[in-house]
Scaffold this active site. Structure first.
Site, PDB file in Angstrom:
ATOM      1  N   CYS A  37     -24.495  -4.412  29.728  1.00  0.00           N
ATOM      2  CA  CYS A  37     -24.338  -5.258  30.912  1.00  0.00           C
ATOM      3  C   CYS A  37     -23.598  -4.577  32.068  1.00  0.00           C
ATOM      4  CB  CYS A  37     -23.650  -6.571  30.556  1.00  0.00           C
ATOM      5  SG  CYS A  37     -23.429  -6.858  28.823  1.00  0.00           S
ATOM      6  N   ARG A  78     -20.850   0.684  18.259  1.00  0.00           N
ATOM      7  CA  ARG A  78     -19.615  -0.053  17.986  1.00  0.00           C
ATOM      8  C   ARG A  78     -18.952   0.503  16.741  1.00  0.00           C
ATOM      9  NH1 ARG A  78     -21.898  -6.056  19.511  1.00  0.00           N
ATOM     10  NH2 ARG A  78     -22.565  -5.426  21.588  1.00  0.00           N
ATOM     11  N   GLN A  97     -30.544  -2.569  20.927  1.00  0.00           N
ATOM     12  CA  GLN A  97     -30.756  -3.914  21.465  1.00  0.00           C
ATOM     13  C   GLN A  97     -32.008  -3.947  22.332  1.00  0.00           C
ATOM     14  OE1 GLN A  97     -27.098  -4.616  23.609  1.00  0.00           O
ATOM     15  NE2 GLN A  97     -26.248  -5.759  21.889  1.00  0.00           N
ATOM     16  N   ASP A 104     -32.480  -5.474  25.069  1.00  0.00           N
ATOM     17  CA  ASP A 104     -31.546  -6.174  25.941  1.00  0.00           C
ATOM     18  C   ASP A 104     -32.185  -6.527  27.280  1.00  0.00           C
ATOM     19  OD1 ASP A 104     -29.119  -7.267  26.429  1.00  0.00           O
ATOM     20  OD2 ASP A 104     -28.056  -5.381  26.752  1.00  0.00           O
ATOM     21  N   HIS A 164     -31.056  -8.436  31.281  1.00  0.00           N
ATOM     22  CA  HIS A 164     -30.107  -9.127  32.144  1.00  0.00           C
ATOM     23  C   HIS A 164     -30.841  -9.690  33.350  1.00  0.00           C
ATOM     24  CE1 HIS A 164     -27.371  -6.458  29.852  1.00  0.00           C
ATOM     25  NE2 HIS A 164     -26.743  -7.597  29.750  1.00  0.00           N
ATOM     26  N   LYS A 197     -22.977 -18.958  24.526  1.00  0.00           N
ATOM     27  CA  LYS A 197     -24.273 -18.439  24.086  1.00  0.00           C
ATOM     28  C   LYS A 197     -25.119 -19.564  23.526  1.00  0.00           C
ATOM     29  CE  LYS A 197     -22.639 -15.752  20.843  1.00  0.00           C
ATOM     30  NZ  LYS A 197     -22.789 -14.841  19.700  1.00  0.00           N
ATOM     31  N   HIS A 205     -27.668 -12.916  29.868  1.00  0.00           N
ATOM     32  CA  HIS A 205     -27.869 -11.810  28.925  1.00  0.00           C
ATOM     33  C   HIS A 205     -28.785 -12.307  27.818  1.00  0.00           C
ATOM     34  CE1 HIS A 205     -23.823  -9.985  30.135  1.00  0.00           C
ATOM     35  NE2 HIS A 205     -23.718 -11.226  30.550  1.00  0.00           N
TER      36      HIS A 205
HETATM   37 ZN   LIG Z   1     -25.371  -8.167  28.383  1.00  0.00          ZN
END
Ligand SMILES: [Zn+2]
Ligand SMILES: [Zn+2]
Length: 582
Positions: free
Chosen positions: A276, A305, A323, A325, A327, A411, A457
């Site tokens: 992000c 991580r 991910q 991912d 945005h 979320k 997200h």
């Molecule tokens: Zn994000």
């Protein structure tokens, strides 16, 4: 679990305690609660022989015998002195007695048959009648620290399974057996999807050629669904200066999970744990008019991580997480529509794999623990109310969970049920009003003024690693044709059939199918068995008949066969792939 079942399981824990004492008089009883699939009791066997898995049968026999004399419980309140006297040789029960006393609660002893235990109650009224001796089974012995603290003595935890009926017990055991067979760590190896290397390290899966095909196909499909909703692809580096994460708050809030890097010039960098913050900088490269909103960025990329090595295992907990991912940077007024768009993608994607009904968890912040989060209580309330409205309008099957939010916003987590009835958290959509605040992200509205935007997200698969694990177990490794790394295998009966086999091979290959020609000198039986353990969707055996007729016999994974021409074969397979049939 129902109160009735809870009482049965609790009663069985006492029964286990009584039976263990009969067989191991030196054992010290500690704690024994009811749990999700039955009950357990923790024992200290340090004064003599230890009960192991091989002793469970005898203990179970004793339980059944003792149960005959268990017609009902009686209880009495005792003074703390009396309880201390009773448990003078048992430091565990003594500790419990003292704690109950400190809380100012009553100390009660329950007796059934000739067995007495420290307890608060909640039993079957008539154990000998209420408990079905075929509906419980001792399961295993495992080590457990007293009260879960590694500084305390190690005890032996004896687990028992218990249900209302024998049928339920058997169904549960079958499900566990099936889950073991489908374990993605086992299947991943058999199907040659991924591997680990001691040199590379735990939690860092290496994807083989076959596994990589699967990853790409999943991502391609995801992209196909996203592009219908006008997402644009972006690409970012995997590291960043510390400055980005100081501004985003990750440097402080991500703490030990962040992989930190120091350059030779002494500058501090970090491996990205999320995408992000980087994506905000793409959005912020130039001003945006309200006419350009929303901006929808998508990127399938790894984040890193630092998890503790004890927590790693298979693909479900890894250090390198891919991910899918995205945005969305949008105006407040566009949030609902953007959520619905993503929701459509989630529904389509999970339906393709045959996941049954989805539940939605609204993961909210914990107001009593604001240190964990970015932003003010007002921002959180407004974001959470928006999610409530969206879930209600979508008529979703939803529930709320406090303390499950991300650090920057609430979320909407999707929970899918797999073919074994297990529920997994899969997709997640997050509403974020905090990062736009921190990075001062705006668009120019109709009045020519700067207007604060919000971020959404979303990772539909969650991560490719987790999704692959869940999907592999859900399908038992039987990937649909479109996703199978190897789709069809051609097996000629002998060398004389090779030229014809090669024609079929070339035709399917030209049609874009992932096909292999097995011309090894192995026996036919062995080749067919190999095709089956590889979980190939289809294989084709070619012999004299097929060559003469210019046909093929196509055998499906489930054993069904059909004879078709080469042209029909190609159409049939290509259509099945295009329709993503499962
Ligand atoms: Zn994000
Ligand atoms: Zn009890």
């Amino acid at each position: 679990m129902s109160e009735q079942l809870q009482n049965k399981r609790h009663t069985l824990a006492h029964l286990l305690g009584a039976a263990v004492l009969q067989n191991y008089p030196h054992a010290k009883l500690t704690l024994g609660p009811a749990i999700d699939n039955g009950f357990y009791y923790d024992f200290d066997f340090s004064g003599g022989p230890t009960l192991g898995d091989d002793g469970l049968k005898d203990v179970q026999k004793s339980m059944k015998k003792i149960l005959n004399g268990w017609t009902g419980f009686s209880h009495r309140e005792v003074s703390v002195e009396e309880a201390r006297e009773l448990y003078q040789d048992n430091p565990y029960k003594l500790e419990l007695v003292n704690e109950i006393n400190e809380r100012g609660e009553k100390i009660t002893l329950y007796t059934v048959g000739t067995f007495t235990d420290l307890c608060r109650g909640g039993h079957c009224e008539h154990p000998n009648k209420d408990l079905d001796t075929d509906a419980f089974k001792l399961d295993k012995v495992a080590g457990a620290y007293w009260r879960g603290n590694e500084k305390n003595p190690m005890l032996s935890r004896v687990y028992g399974l218990a249900f209302d009926t024998k049928d339920e017990l058997v169904a549960y055991q079958t499900q566990i057996e099936e889950a073991k067979k489908r374990d993605h760590r086992k299947l991943g190896k058999e199907m040659d999807l991924f591997t680990f290397s001691d040199l590379v390290g735990a939690g860092l899966p290496l994807w083989t050629p076959k596994g990589t095909i699967v990853r790409h196909l999943l991502d391609e499909y995801m992209w196909q669904l996203r592009s219908k909703h006008d997402y644009q692809r972006v690409t970012i580096p995997h590291i960043t200066k510390k400055d980005l994460y100081e501004k985003s708050g990750h440097w402080e809030k991500f703490g030990d999970e962040l992989f930190r890097i120091k350059t030779r010039e002494g500058k501090e960098y970090a491996l990205k744990p999320m995408n992000c913050p980087h994506h905000t900088q793409i959005f912020d490269r130039h001003p945006h008019s309200y006419r350009d909103m929303p901006q929808r960025y998508a990127e399938t990329t790894m984040v890193y991580r630092d998890e503790q090595s004890g927590e790693l295992g298979g693909l479900t907990r890894v250090l390198s997480i891919t991910q899918d991912d995205s945005h969305v940077f949008c105006r407040q007024t566009q949030v609902k529509e953007e959520f619905f768009r993503i929701w459509d993608i989630v529904d389509t994607f999970y339906t393709t794999f045959g996941f049954a009904e989805m539940r939605v968890r609204l993961s909210f912040h914990d107001p009593s623990d604001m240190e964990k989060y970015l932003g003010t209580p007002e921002i959180w309330q407004s974001a959470e109310n928006a999610l409530r409205e969206i879930a209600a309008e979508r008529k979703a099957n939803f529930f709320e969970a406090t303390g499950e939010a991300a650090m920057y916003g609430p979320k909407l987590d999707f929970m899918a049920k797999d073919s074994l009835g297990r529920e997994h958290q899969v997709a997640t959509i997050q509403l974020d009003m905090n990062l736009p605040e921190r990075f001062d992200l705006t668009c120019i509205n109709e009045k020519g003024e700067k207007e604060r935007v919000v971020m959404i997200h979303c990772a539909i698969m969650g991560s490719i690693e987790r999704f692959t694990a869940v999907m592999t177990e859900h399908l038992g490794g039987n990937f649909p044709l479109w996703l199978a790394p190897e789709q069809v295998k051609i097996i000629p009966v002998n060398d004389a059939h090779l030229p014809y086999a090669d024609t079929v091979y070339q035709t399917l290959k030209a049609a874009g199918l992932r096909v292999t020609l097995d011309s090894d000198n192995e026996s036919m039986g062995k080749k067919i068995r190999a095709a089956k353990t590889d979980r190939l969707p289809y294989f084709i055996v070619l012999g004299d008949q097929e060559v003469a007729d210019q046909t093929v016999t196509l055998e499906k994974r489930d054993g069904t066969k059909q004879v078709v021409s080469i042209t029909d074969l190609t159409t049939l397979l290509v259509t099945e792939v295009a329709e993503k049939r499962n």
